[in-house]
Enzyme design. Structure first.
Site, mmCIF file in Angstrom:
data_model
loop_
_atom_site.group_PDB
_atom_site.id
_atom_site.type_symbol
_atom_site.label_atom_id
_atom_site.label_comp_id
_atom_site.label_asym_id
_atom_site.label_seq_id
_atom_site.Cartn_x
_atom_site.Cartn_y
_atom_site.Cartn_z
ATOM 1 N N LEU A 96 86.165 -15.659 55.556
ATOM 2 C CA LEU A 96 87.017 -13.783 56.833
ATOM 3 C C LEU A 96 86.012 -15.492 58.011
ATOM 4 O O LEU A 96 85.789 -16.099 58.544
ATOM 5 C CB LEU A 96 85.457 -13.680 57.179
ATOM 6 C CG LEU A 96 85.413 -12.242 55.446
ATOM 7 C CD1 LEU A 96 84.605 -11.531 56.134
ATOM 8 C CD2 LEU A 96 86.568 -11.257 55.440
ATOM 9 N N ASP A 97 87.647 -14.634 58.954
ATOM 10 C CA ASP A 97 86.778 -14.963 60.504
ATOM 11 C C ASP A 97 85.841 -15.108 61.171
ATOM 12 O O ASP A 97 85.010 -14.236 60.930
ATOM 13 C CB ASP A 97 88.389 -14.800 61.588
ATOM 14 C CG ASP A 97 89.380 -14.925 60.940
ATOM 15 O OD1 ASP A 97 89.646 -16.236 60.090
ATOM 16 O OD2 ASP A 97 90.772 -14.930 61.176
ATOM 17 N N LYS A 98 85.647 -16.127 62.036
ATOM 18 C CA LYS A 98 84.009 -15.921 62.755
ATOM 19 C C LYS A 98 83.685 -14.818 63.013
ATOM 20 O O LYS A 98 82.307 -14.254 62.850
ATOM 21 C CB LYS A 98 83.995 -17.366 63.619
ATOM 22 C CG LYS A 98 82.749 -16.971 64.845
ATOM 23 C CD LYS A 98 82.833 -17.898 65.951
ATOM 24 C CE LYS A 98 81.432 -18.180 66.876
ATOM 25 N NZ LYS A 98 82.064 -18.123 68.133
ATOM 26 N N THR A 100 85.773 -12.020 62.195
ATOM 27 C CA THR A 100 85.768 -10.704 60.927
ATOM 28 C C THR A 100 84.467 -10.249 60.310
ATOM 29 O O THR A 100 83.685 -11.668 60.195
ATOM 30 C CB THR A 100 86.659 -10.654 60.262
ATOM 31 O OG1 THR A 100 88.610 -10.942 61.296
ATOM 32 C CG2 THR A 100 87.152 -10.076 59.381
ATOM 33 N N ARG A 201 95.137 -10.385 61.752
ATOM 34 C CA ARG A 201 95.545 -9.897 62.786
ATOM 35 C C ARG A 201 97.048 -11.069 63.623
ATOM 36 O O ARG A 201 97.675 -9.947 64.377
ATOM 37 C CB ARG A 201 95.056 -11.488 63.550
ATOM 38 C CG ARG A 201 93.645 -11.322 62.818
ATOM 39 C CD ARG A 201 92.328 -12.123 63.732
ATOM 40 N NE ARG A 201 92.406 -12.694 64.657
ATOM 41 C CZ ARG A 201 92.185 -13.748 65.194
ATOM 42 N NH1 ARG A 201 91.092 -14.422 63.939
ATOM 43 N NH2 ARG A 201 91.466 -13.589 66.309
#
Length: 270
Positions: A96-98, A100, A201
């Site tokens: 997961l993105d930082k 998110t 995104r």
């Protein structure tokens, strides 16, 4: 560091002559020092001897990378489980993105890791996200966005929908279902059909609905939220060893829920 006849070499073009004495001193790079245990509190949703399911908070980087060589989820996993050092990426099979938040499954054995990697590649792991987009929703209530994602040719720090005949990238598909549309914002559920970097995104921005707080893709802070309004709330798969059907859900975190209240959006998936 390299010395030639006791002098430090500063240019790669330095020529050597017969009889020169070389001294090479190897020094650890930030990358080689990154894979070390660092105790941290992890929100564990499920655990057995094969897998671990965690609820990742926003702000936690999953894997060491330039600018984040420590304090990552990988460091925490190495400290939590002694066996993690034997696994590639400490058992991390997806990211997961930082900024998110939400659910992730992590392998604890090589058997479960290999199986989970195969399952993700075969699209046998269901991953659903709640997202708050800018602007009132336009178009049908459900859209399957099938648009390749690759590095943005105009800004290498971003990803973008790309033309594969002209730029490198990978096919990407996201199912997007409208939950609620307000006057200026919308709440949607996104289901990953593929797992490309920044996929949700990028696809939301391509529809004209960049995520609230996602400045990289044209979103703006709103409702007091300054990170992208994206939460991985649902995760379902067959246990990689026992074949038991597993389903997990986690509540919307307080920062996203607070922003939704301010923006006139509400949703309780439980």
């Amino acid at each position: 560091m390299v010395r030639v006849n006791e002098a430090i070499v500063t240019k790669s073009s330095t020529r050597l002559r017969a009889g020169d004495q070389l001294i090479v001193e190897l020094r650890p790079t930030p990358q080689t020092l990154a894979f070390k245990p660092e105790p941290m509190a992890l929100d564990t949703v499920f655990e057995d001897e094969h897998i671990l399911v965690i609820n990742k908070p926003a702000g936690l980087v999953v894997h060491p990378a330039p600018g984040n060589w420590s304090g990552t989820l990988l460091n925490g996993l190495l400290a939590r489980d002694a066996g993690a050092v034997l696994l590639p990426r400490a058992g991390i099979v997806h990211r997961l993105d930082k900024d998110t938040s939400g659910l992730m499954v992590v392998a604890r054995t090589r058997q479960s890791m290999d199986a989970l990697v195969r399952m993700i590649a075969a699209r046998e792991v269901s991953r659903q996200y709640l997202a708050v987009g800018q602007r009132s929703w336009s178009g049908p209530a459900f859209q399957l966005v099938e648009a390749p994602v690759g590095r943005d040719p105009r800004n290498r720090l971003r990803m973008a929908v790309v033309d594969l005949s002209r730029h490198s990238g990978k096919v990407a598909a996201t199912g997007i279902r409208l939950i609620q549309s307000g006057d200026h914002y919308c709440l949607v559920e996104c289901t990953l059909r593929t797992g490309r970097t920044h996929q949700i995104r990028v696809h939301m921005a391509s529809l004209g609905h960049p995520l609230v707080g996602d400045s990289l893709y044209g979103g703006a802070p709103a409702g007091g939220l300054f990170r992208q309004a994206l939460h991985a709330y649902h995760l379902a798969f067959m246990h990689p060893v026992t074949s038991q059907a597993l389903t997990f859900r986690t509540p919307v975190p307080a920062d996203v829920r607070g922003a939704m209240d301010v923006l006139g959006l509400s949703y309780n998936p439980f």
